[in-house]
Enzyme design. Sequence first.
Site, PDB file in Angstrom:
ATOM      1  CG  ASN A  91      -0.267  -0.036   2.511  1.00 32.86           C
ATOM      2  OD1 ASN A  91       0.431   0.908   2.856  1.00 32.86           O
ATOM      3  ND2 ASN A  91      -0.421  -1.121   3.267  1.00 32.86           N
ATOM      4  CE  LYS A 118     -11.492   1.562  11.323  1.00 30.27           C
ATOM      5  NZ  LYS A 118     -10.730   2.048  10.178  1.00 30.27           N
TER       6      LYS A 118
HETATM    7  O1  C5P Z   1      -9.283  -1.631  10.498  1.00 28.62           O
HETATM    8  P1  C5P Z   1      -8.371  -0.545  10.066  1.00 28.62           P
HETATM    9  O2  C5P Z   1      -7.260  -1.042   9.210  1.00 28.62           O
HETATM   10  O3  C5P Z   1      -9.033   0.654   9.478  1.00 28.62           O
HETATM   11  O4  C5P Z   1      -7.744  -0.036  11.450  1.00 28.62           O
HETATM   12  C1  C5P Z   1      -6.646   0.788  11.481  1.00 28.62           C
HETATM   13  C2  C5P Z   1      -5.889   0.584  12.751  1.00 28.62           C
HETATM   14  O5  C5P Z   1      -5.744  -0.802  13.033  1.00 28.62           O
HETATM   15  C3  C5P Z   1      -4.483   1.110  12.650  1.00 28.62           C
HETATM   16  O6  C5P Z   1      -4.099   1.512  13.943  1.00 28.62           O
HETATM   17  C4  C5P Z   1      -3.702  -0.115  12.177  1.00 28.62           C
HETATM   18  O7  C5P Z   1      -2.324  -0.008  12.515  1.00 28.62           O
HETATM   19  C5  C5P Z   1      -4.394  -1.213  12.925  1.00 28.62           C
HETATM   20  N1  C5P Z   1      -4.404  -2.522  12.245  1.00 28.62           N
HETATM   21  C6  C5P Z   1      -3.652  -3.565  12.750  1.00 28.62           C
HETATM   22  N2  C5P Z   1      -3.700  -4.786  12.158  1.00 28.62           N
HETATM   23  C7  C5P Z   1      -4.466  -4.990  11.060  1.00 28.62           C
HETATM   24  C8  C5P Z   1      -5.220  -3.925  10.530  1.00 28.62           C
HETATM   25  C9  C5P Z   1      -5.148  -2.695  11.133  1.00 28.62           C
HETATM   26  O8  C5P Z   1      -2.940  -3.375  13.741  1.00 28.62           O
HETATM   27  N3  C5P Z   1      -4.490  -6.184  10.491  1.00 28.62           N
END
Ligand code: C5P
Length: 403
Positions: free
Chosen positions: A208, A337
Amino acid sequence: MLSGKHILLIIGGGIAAYKSLELIRRLQDKGARVTPVLTRAGEEFVTPLSVSALAGTAVHRDLFDLTAEAEMGHIQLSRSADLLVVAPATADLMAKMAQGHANDLASTLLLATDTPILLAPAMNVRMWQHPATRRNLAQLMGDGVQVVGPDEGGMACGEFGPGRLAEPDEIVRAIAAYFDAGPLAGKRIVVTSGPTHEPIDPVRYIANRSSGAQGTAVARALRALGAEVVFVTGPATVPPPEGVEVVPVETAREMAAAVDAALPADAAVFAAAVADWRVTSAGDRKLKKSKDGLPTLDFAENPDILKGVAQRQTGRPALVVGFAAETNDVIEHATAKRLRKGCDWIVANDVSPATGIMGGQENSVTVISDSGAEAWPRMAKEAVAEKLARKIADALAAPKPVT
Ligand code: C5P
């Protein structure tokens, strides 16, 4: 690093008192202002004239010095300094401090202050090793007093062992370390940062656009406040900060394992852009073009690292902070969230292209906690990191609510 710092230097009685003159010099060379206090016993070893001449200011000697009382007062004298340093700290001064005596200027200053104290003990080896001194030392350390030295070596009394005053340079380093320490000294914080790479085959991967800029700035700001930082980073484009433990990883699962290995910690900040899925069909052979059609990729969900840590039953950091990059209804989505993941704060930002935040220098965030949403003005990513680090320091310093 000591520039502008005000040190109240209490010089106790002992042959090592002569080194305090050198100490005054070294502190001044580093930009510190030194106000000297000489005990009665100290006067037997160095003269008030030499101390005040070196310090460039009057030396305080007497609790009942009325002029000084009128001008300043011993209470104010002890509190106007950034740090009280006792060098040499004799067995007698340490005993007085441990017992809370206040029968001369030095002991009264030490009792009246709410300023941190650093002791540089110096005494005969038998006195240092005596159970009474050991008890007093343990008591003082338990009271939060910091100690540098004593060193080991030959002593003026002809004996050998621990008891020599630490060298002036060593004392200056201890003083500098105290000022460098910052409000997060002694706190261990894990920070995730950067993107993850999820292999499709040995040469291709899913990635990404995260540069790791915000996570790196957060780690740097936490370190600057004195935290011990474990920086778990995917393949970011910005270099990691200095002074942190860097754990490079590629995939989400590697990142999860590295975070797990870095715990326990006082706080964890999840700034990484972790891939939600990995390719389960990734093998050790490169996918080939084939006339049989296009390859199909099979996906599995990656572990949610933030959620896993936030919802740990044991060993959960006291403060767990997540980030949320949203493109619409930022507050609403980020609030949901925070609850879904179980973290304490979510740092939410709008990454819709019109904002120019993704890949840009600035960020505009809203910090969501159980006390609501706090919108911060748009500022440089470094400034966001510094403000967040301060907020983390305040939260970790606050007394825990009784549950
Ligand atoms: O669910 P989303 O990706 O939007 O959430 C973002 C937050 O969750 C960020 O703090 C990201 O570092 C963390 N995250 C994580 N492991 C994942 C997905 C997101 O720690 N697999």
